[in-house]
Scaffold this motif. Structure first.
Motif, PDB file in Angstrom:
ATOM      1  N   PHE A   1       0.803  -1.218   0.000  1.00 55.80           N
ATOM      2  CA  PHE A   1       0.000   0.000   0.000  1.00 55.80           C
ATOM      3  C   PHE A   1       0.842   1.276   0.000  1.00 55.80           C
ATOM      4  O   PHE A   1       0.294   2.372   0.085  1.00 55.80           O
ATOM      5  CB  PHE A   1      -0.954  -0.007   1.201  1.00 55.80           C
ATOM      6  N   PHE A   2       2.145   1.133  -0.099  1.00 57.89           N
ATOM      7  CA  PHE A   2       3.006   2.321  -0.168  1.00 57.89           C
ATOM      8  C   PHE A   2       2.724   3.175  -1.408  1.00 57.89           C
ATOM      9  O   PHE A   2       2.764   4.405  -1.330  1.00 57.89           O
ATOM     10  CB  PHE A   2       4.479   1.907  -0.133  1.00 57.89           C
ATOM     11  N   PRO A   3       2.421   2.573  -2.592  1.00 59.38           N
ATOM     12  CA  PRO A   3       2.062   3.417  -3.750  1.00 59.38           C
ATOM     13  C   PRO A   3       0.864   4.318  -3.476  1.00 59.38           C
ATOM     14  O   PRO A   3       0.818   5.457  -3.950  1.00 59.38           O
ATOM     15  CB  PRO A   3       1.742   2.384  -4.834  1.00 59.38           C
ATOM     16  N   GLY A   4      -0.110   3.813  -2.693  1.00 58.80           N
ATOM     17  CA  GLY A   4      -1.265   4.645  -2.346  1.00 58.80           C
ATOM     18  C   GLY A   4      -0.878   5.841  -1.502  1.00 58.80           C
ATOM     19  O   GLY A   4      -1.444   6.932  -1.640  1.00 58.80           O
ATOM     20  N   ILE A   5       0.103   5.647  -0.624  1.00 63.16           N
ATOM     21  CA  ILE A   5       0.589   6.765   0.195  1.00 63.16           C
ATOM     22  C   ILE A   5       1.247   7.816  -0.695  1.00 63.16           C
ATOM     23  O   ILE A   5       1.066   9.026  -0.484  1.00 63.16           O
ATOM     24  CB  ILE A   5       1.577   6.246   1.261  1.00 63.16           C
ATOM     25  N   ILE A   6       2.000   7.382  -1.692  1.00 61.90           N
ATOM     26  CA  ILE A   6       2.642   8.317  -2.626  1.00 61.90           C
ATOM     27  C   ILE A   6       1.594   9.106  -3.399  1.00 61.90           C
ATOM     28  O   ILE A   6       1.674  10.332  -3.526  1.00 61.90           O
ATOM     29  CB  ILE A   6       3.575   7.560  -3.591  1.00 61.90           C
TER      30      ILE A   6
ATOM     31  N   PHE B   1      -6.614  10.452   4.841  1.00 61.47           N
ATOM     32  CA  PHE B   1      -5.324  10.044   4.295  1.00 61.47           C
ATOM     33  C   PHE B   1      -5.199   8.518   4.268  1.00 61.47           C
ATOM     34  O   PHE B   1      -4.732   7.932   3.284  1.00 61.47           O
ATOM     35  CB  PHE B   1      -4.177  10.645   5.117  1.00 61.47           C
ATOM     36  N   THR B   2      -5.642   7.870   5.348  1.00 57.64           N
ATOM     37  CA  THR B   2      -5.576   6.404   5.404  1.00 57.64           C
ATOM     38  C   THR B   2      -6.492   5.771   4.361  1.00 57.64           C
ATOM     39  O   THR B   2      -6.098   4.824   3.664  1.00 57.64           O
ATOM     40  CB  THR B   2      -5.970   5.911   6.808  1.00 57.64           C
TER      41      THR B   2
ATOM     42  N   VAL C   1      -7.257   3.049  -0.950  1.00 53.77           N
ATOM     43  CA  VAL C   1      -7.939   2.962  -2.251  1.00 53.77           C
ATOM     44  C   VAL C   1      -6.947   3.096  -3.400  1.00 53.77           C
ATOM     45  O   VAL C   1      -6.933   2.281  -4.336  1.00 53.77           O
ATOM     46  CB  VAL C   1      -9.027   4.041  -2.353  1.00 53.77           C
ATOM     47  N   TYR C   2      -6.089   4.116  -3.340  1.00 50.45           N
ATOM     48  CA  TYR C   2      -5.133   4.323  -4.432  1.00 50.45           C
ATOM     49  C   TYR C   2      -4.054   3.239  -4.454  1.00 50.45           C
ATOM     50  O   TYR C   2      -3.505   2.932  -5.517  1.00 50.45           O
ATOM     51  CB  TYR C   2      -4.503   5.711  -4.340  1.00 50.45           C
ATOM     52  N   GLY C   3      -3.758   2.654  -3.299  1.00 52.82           N
ATOM     53  CA  GLY C   3      -2.835   1.521  -3.279  1.00 52.82           C
ATOM     54  C   GLY C   3      -3.415   0.335  -4.026  1.00 52.82           C
ATOM     55  O   GLY C   3      -2.716  -0.322  -4.820  1.00 52.82           O
ATOM     56  N   MET C   4      -4.698   0.070  -3.806  1.00 46.07           N
ATOM     57  CA  MET C   4      -5.364  -1.017  -4.523  1.00 46.07           C
ATOM     58  C   MET C   4      -5.428  -0.721  -6.021  1.00 46.07           C
ATOM     59  O   MET C   4      -5.200  -1.607  -6.859  1.00 46.07           O
ATOM     60  CB  MET C   4      -6.767  -1.217  -3.956  1.00 46.07           C
TER      61      MET C   4
ATOM     62  N   ALA D   1       2.885   4.846  -9.134  1.00 49.22           N
ATOM     63  CA  ALA D   1       2.303   5.748  -8.136  1.00 49.22           C
ATOM     64  C   ALA D   1       2.534   7.211  -8.520  1.00 49.22           C
ATOM     65  O   ALA D   1       1.621   8.043  -8.419  1.00 49.22           O
ATOM     66  CB  ALA D   1       2.900   5.460  -6.762  1.00 49.22           C
ATOM     67  N   LEU D   2       3.737   7.541  -8.963  1.00 52.25           N
ATOM     68  CA  LEU D   2       4.017   8.913  -9.401  1.00 52.25           C
ATOM     69  C   LEU D   2       3.138   9.292 -10.591  1.00 52.25           C
ATOM     70  O   LEU D   2       2.585  10.394 -10.650  1.00 52.25           O
ATOM     71  CB  LEU D   2       5.492   9.047  -9.781  1.00 52.25           C
ATOM     72  N   PHE D   3       3.008   8.383 -11.540  1.00 52.58           N
ATOM     73  CA  PHE D   3       2.198   8.649 -12.734  1.00 52.58           C
ATOM     74  C   PHE D   3       0.732   8.839 -12.360  1.00 52.58           C
ATOM     75  O   PHE D   3       0.092   9.823 -12.782  1.00 52.58           O
ATOM     76  CB  PHE D   3       2.343   7.484 -13.719  1.00 52.58           C
ATOM     77  N   LEU D   4       0.190   7.928 -11.555  1.00 52.37           N
ATOM     78  CA  LEU D   4      -1.222   8.016 -11.172  1.00 52.37           C
ATOM     79  C   LEU D   4      -1.493   9.269 -10.364  1.00 52.37           C
ATOM     80  O   LEU D   4      -2.486   9.970 -10.587  1.00 52.37           O
ATOM     81  CB  LEU D   4      -1.614   6.769 -10.377  1.00 52.37           C
TER      82      LEU D   4
END
Length: 230
Positions: free
Chosen positions: A12-17, A37-38, A43-46, A80-83
């Motif tokens: 889920f680290f990509p979602g944090i980014i 934030f959580t 959601v974005y991590g998934m 993650a950066l792109f999204l």
């Protein structure tokens, strides 16, 4: 157990980014709450992991038994950066809010205030208003300014406005005959003025004649074809 926690964090680290990018480029300078934030990170991590699985045609590994490789980490970080950049861009240009308006999902415009929305939004309503002239009146009644709004920047303690070809009126509605410049720069404190938008009537004569000229050419073409046929 430590490896399991590490795998969950990496998953889920990509979602944090993504969520951090959205918060960094938030035009309202609004910080997400801990719950928001959580939730957004989850959601974005998934979503990020789902995109990776679709692009690389691999299933998501929820077994939590295999730690990702360095290649997996770089791929997750890049996605993650792109999204985050794309979603932030779509939000800040008004695209996502425009869709929400259209389908009655939300009535927020996504900008710092109404004036920022009118001048910087890609909404059709805002574009229509921007074609108009504005009348800025100081609340103390000392002056008013009428002209075309060409620049507007909103700061925490003041608002910068540039009007093109302005008409300036002072107390008792006396027009200034001294000011003859093409534009005027105003620096106004929020709460000391209000702005009226005056729509300029459109000149439809050109479109009227153009429409009937096209119709005339169409019938002329039909008559020419008739002469060849008969």
């Amino acid at each position: 157990m430590n490896e399991t926690i590490l795998k969950i964090m990496i998953t889920f680290f990509p979602g944090i980014i993504v969520t951090s990018i959205l918060q960094l480029f938030n035009p309202r300078n609004k910080k997400f709450s801990n719950v928001e934030f959580t939730l957004y990170s989850f959601v974005y991590g998934m979503i990020t992991n789902l995109l990776i699985s679709i692009v690389f045609k691999t299933g998501l590994d929820f077994s939590l038994t295999i730690l990702p490789t360095k290649k997996d980490l770089f791929i997750s970080f890049g996605f993650a950066l792109f999204l985050g950049t794309i979603v932030s861009l779509l939000r800040n240009c008004g695209f996502l809010h425009n869709l929400a308006f259209k389908f009655h999902i939300s009535y927020e415009h996504g900008f710092s205030n109404a004036l920022d929305f009118i001048y910087n939004s890609s909404f059709p309503q805002a574009k229509e208003i921007r074609r108009s002239f504005v009348n800025i009146k100081l609340l103390d009644g000392s002056a008013s300014y009428y002209g075309e709004l060409i620049v507007q920047e909103i700061h925490p303690t003041y608002t910068e406005i540039v009007l093109k070809k302005p008409d300036i009126f002072f107390k008792n509605n006396r027009k200034s005959l001294i000011y003859e410049q093409d534009a005027i720069y105003l620096q106004l404190i929020p709460g000391t003025f209000f702005m009226e938008f005056a729509f300029v009537p459109k000149n439809n004569n050109k479109s009227f004649f153009l429409k009937y000229f096209v119709i005339y050419l169409f019938f002329l073409l039909i008559n020419i074809l008739k002469s060849f046929i008969y």
